[in-house]
Design an enzyme around this catalytic site. Structure first.
Site, PDB file in Angstrom:
ATOM      1  CE  LYS A 166      -7.711   1.659   3.074  1.00  0.00           C
ATOM      2  NZ  LYS A 166      -6.526   2.172   3.784  1.00  0.00           N
ATOM      3  CB  CYS A 197      -4.964  -1.594   3.930  1.00  0.00           C
ATOM      4  SG  CYS A 197      -4.118  -1.871   5.503  1.00  0.00           S
ATOM      5  CD  GLU A 253      -2.691   1.075   2.622  1.00  0.00           C
ATOM      6  OE1 GLU A 253      -2.276   0.457   3.617  1.00  0.00           O
ATOM      7  OE2 GLU A 253      -3.800   1.653   2.586  1.00  0.00           O
TER       8      GLU A 253
HETATM    9  O1  LIG Z   1      -7.231  -2.311   9.706  1.00  0.00           O
HETATM   10  C1  LIG Z   1      -6.137  -2.072  10.217  1.00  0.00           C
HETATM   11  O2  LIG Z   1      -5.835  -2.468  11.325  1.00  0.00           O
HETATM   12  C2  LIG Z   1      -5.111  -1.273   9.487  1.00  0.00           C
HETATM   13  C3  LIG Z   1      -5.675  -0.652   8.260  1.00  0.00           C
HETATM   14  C4  LIG Z   1      -4.731   0.216   7.567  1.00  0.00           C
HETATM   15  O3  LIG Z   1      -3.636   0.457   7.994  1.00  0.00           O
HETATM   16  C5  LIG Z   1      -5.119   0.777   6.294  1.00  0.00           C
HETATM   17  O4  LIG Z   1      -6.273   0.628   5.879  1.00  0.00           O
HETATM   18  O5  LIG Z   1      -4.261   1.367   5.640  1.00  0.00           O
END
Ligand SMILES: O=C(O)CCC(=O)C(=O)O
Length: 269
Positions: A108, A148, A40
């Site tokens: 996202k 993510c 990411e």
């Molecule tokens: O869901 C998580 O614990 C981390 C999510 C995260 O870092 C993101 O979405 O970039």
């Protein structure tokens, strides 16, 4: 086919991030990889204070590099960057094919807004806007794309499950949610009988947001897993799914008369 996950040590030096991607993807191609997944925000430190500074239009410098590298190495290349479009910022995953063509952009869908008192507060929605569509592409199998925090929403994985064999999530869990949930969420796709691959940045203890690392590929069981340092992991995506879907035929055993997971709009792919 061989899948590679590049756990890049992302720094604040964008040019260095891009040149390392060139080198590591070439290395992965040399190992026979046909699909390569990057972390990411591979061109930028992860954090709301960085997104606007590192954001680019698509096409732009970072995605032009992805296109060239995909073409030079004749593979599918998947990577997310902060994207700027019409004055808004998105966390966007671009997928390029072996001719260097842009196959899709996944913005996202679920923004990472959490507040765990005394531990971590992160509000992506202070700077980013969400995407509004699901994204799949075809290579040796059909692949569903999330980023993510999207991984936490089982409904998305269940919708992808109807048509995909592999899910890819560029991601950057942290030192609190990483040990608690990172592997568990991927392995939960066991219920959906899919391969799941996640790509994290390597851990940088000096960063404002310390990534957990441990990029992983699972098919229910963990079949490849990185430590927390920069590395490439490989997984051969094989016959397993066809076998397990036949042996434990949950897709035909669902009680559609009792429950349903329904997409309001399918998006691309
Ligand atoms: O869901 C998580 O614990 C981390 C999510 C995260 O870092 C993101 O979405 O970039």
């Amino acid at each position: 086919f061989r899948l590679a996950v590049v756990q890049l040590q992302v720094s604040s030096d964008k040019a260095n991030n891009l040149s390392k991607v060139r080198r590591l993807v070439k290395e992965a191609a040399g190992q026979g990889s046909k699909v390569v997944l990057l972390p990411e925000c591979f061109n930028s430190p992860y954090g709301t204070s960085f997104f606007s500074k590192y954001a680019e239009k698509i096409p732009g410098e970072s995605t032009q590099m992805l296109s060239e590298v995909a073409k030079e190495n004749k593979l599918h290349l998947v990577g997310s960057i902060p994207e700027e479009d019409s004055g808004k910022l998105y966390n966007t995953c671009a997928v390029f094919g072996p001719e260097g063509e842009l196959i899709l952009k996944h913005r996202k869908i679920h923004l990472f807004d959490i507040d765990v008192p005394g531990k971590i507060r992160f509000q992506e929605s202070e700077t980013l806007s969400p995407g509004n569509s699901l994204s799949t592409f075809d290579t040796f199998c059909r692949v569903g794309v999330g980023i993510c925090y999207d991984m936490r929403f089982a409904e998305l994985a269940q919708l992808y499950n109807r048509k995909c064999q592999l899910l890819v999530y560029p991601g950057a869990f942290n030192m609190m949610t990483g040990p608690a949930h990172w592997e568990l969420l991927q392995r939960a796709a066991l219920d959906n009988q899919m391969y799941v691959a996640t790509a994290s940045p390597a851990r940088d203890e000096a960063a404002s947001y310390v990534a957990w690392g441990h990029s992983t590929v699972v098919n229910g069981e963990v079949i490849a897993k990185a430590g927390h340092e920069e590395s490439i992991i490989y997984a051969d995506i094989l016959q397993y799914l066809a076998d397990i879907r036949q042996q434990i035929p949950i897709s035909s055993q669902r009680r559609d008369d009792l429950y349903a997971v329904t997409a309001m709009q399918q998006g691309s792919g």
